[in-house]
Motif scaffolding. Sequence first.
Motif, PDB file in Angstrom:
ATOM      1  N   THR A 191      50.719  41.150  31.419  1.00  0.00           N
ATOM      2  CA  THR A 191      50.680  40.730  32.891  1.00  0.00           C
ATOM      3  C   THR A 191      49.290  40.917  33.036  1.00  0.00           C
ATOM      4  O   THR A 191      48.473  40.050  33.845  1.00  0.00           O
ATOM      5  N   ALA A 192      48.727  42.291  33.064  1.00  0.00           N
ATOM      6  CA  ALA A 192      47.393  42.528  33.382  1.00  0.00           C
ATOM      7  C   ALA A 192      46.264  41.557  32.766  1.00  0.00           C
ATOM      8  O   ALA A 192      45.446  41.384  33.485  1.00  0.00           O
ATOM      9  N   VAL A 193      46.258  41.189  31.527  1.00  0.00           N
ATOM     10  CA  VAL A 193      45.389  40.193  31.011  1.00  0.00           C
ATOM     11  C   VAL A 193      45.718  38.944  31.535  1.00  0.00           C
ATOM     12  O   VAL A 193      44.694  38.477  31.958  1.00  0.00           O
ATOM     13  N   GLN A 194      46.780  38.383  31.700  1.00  0.00           N
ATOM     14  CA  GLN A 194      46.905  37.338  32.326  1.00  0.00           C
ATOM     15  C   GLN A 194      46.317  37.220  33.822  1.00  0.00           C
ATOM     16  O   GLN A 194      45.702  36.393  34.375  1.00  0.00           O
ATOM     17  N   GLU A 195      46.540  38.351  34.489  1.00  0.00           N
ATOM     18  CA  GLU A 195      45.953  38.389  35.826  1.00  0.00           C
ATOM     19  C   GLU A 195      44.520  38.454  35.853  1.00  0.00           C
ATOM     20  O   GLU A 195      43.761  37.621  36.698  1.00  0.00           O
ATOM     21  N   LYS A 196      43.769  38.999  35.059  1.00  0.00           N
ATOM     22  CA  LYS A 196      42.414  39.131  34.586  1.00  0.00           C
ATOM     23  C   LYS A 196      41.907  37.656  34.487  1.00  0.00           C
ATOM     24  O   LYS A 196      40.685  37.280  34.750  1.00  0.00           O
ATOM     25  N   LEU A 197      42.510  37.112  33.563  1.00  0.00           N
ATOM     26  CA  LEU A 197      42.138  35.739  33.139  1.00  0.00           C
ATOM     27  C   LEU A 197      42.154  34.670  34.494  1.00  0.00           C
ATOM     28  O   LEU A 197      41.326  34.052  34.424  1.00  0.00           O
ATOM     29  N   ARG A 198      43.306  35.022  35.102  1.00  0.00           N
ATOM     30  CA  ARG A 198      43.499  34.087  36.314  1.00  0.00           C
ATOM     31  C   ARG A 198      42.213  34.361  37.300  1.00  0.00           C
ATOM     32  O   ARG A 198      41.758  33.468  37.717  1.00  0.00           O
ATOM     33  N   GLN A 199      41.842  35.680  37.591  1.00  0.00           N
ATOM     34  CA  GLN A 199      40.892  35.946  38.381  1.00  0.00           C
ATOM     35  C   GLN A 199      39.470  35.341  37.938  1.00  0.00           C
ATOM     36  O   GLN A 199      38.630  35.030  38.604  1.00  0.00           O
ATOM     37  N   ALA A 200      39.124  35.276  36.514  1.00  0.00           N
ATOM     38  CA  ALA A 200      38.022  34.513  36.092  1.00  0.00           C
ATOM     39  C   ALA A 200      38.188  33.433  35.824  1.00  0.00           C
ATOM     40  O   ALA A 200      37.246  32.711  35.717  1.00  0.00           O
TER      41      ALA A 200
END
Length: 190
Positions: A41-50
């Motif tokens: 989830t943390a990786v996905q969230e960072k990818l979304r923010q990017a």
Amino acid sequence: MGRTRSWVAPLLVAACLSTPAWSQQAPALLYTQPLAPAAVTAVQEKLRQAGAYTGRADGVWGPDSQAALERFQSTRGLVTSTQLNPATAATLGLSPSELLAAGPGAGPAPGTPAAIATEPLNPAAVRNIQTRLKALDFYRGEVDGIWGASTQSAIERFQQGRGLQATGQMNPVTAREMGLDAANLAAPIR
């Protein structure tokens, strides 16, 4: 896009600071361990923010997550791969220790990204792996504790034979399937 789970799992590959002389002739063996859904989830969230991921940060690693990882790597001038490597994690603002600290929880779903420990396996662990693979008739080389192409190929054949993802790398599932102690690969074989 749907939430179909991908069986190709990216790896968080942590670089080794010191490499023993015995491993300079062959690729280093790294030990994989699945990331918990919270870390995914943390990786996905960072990818979304990017701006690379448009899906929901839900802890399920699927084709959309994989494509987002590769898109992010490509647009940032990083090596594009199926792996969440240290450079990619750092560029996302994530540290491997934070991802691993998320803990296994109830256990990650198949296809989730995996993290790799920061040190290569020691010769005793490699000897155990070679001994077990030899006993199972997957390894024909010398049991010398040196990680090489023949050991890696034997692991890959073993994984294929057991219906596991054939990465050629050790992970807890492969260790257990081989009858080894996943928490201590250097432990005497029972």
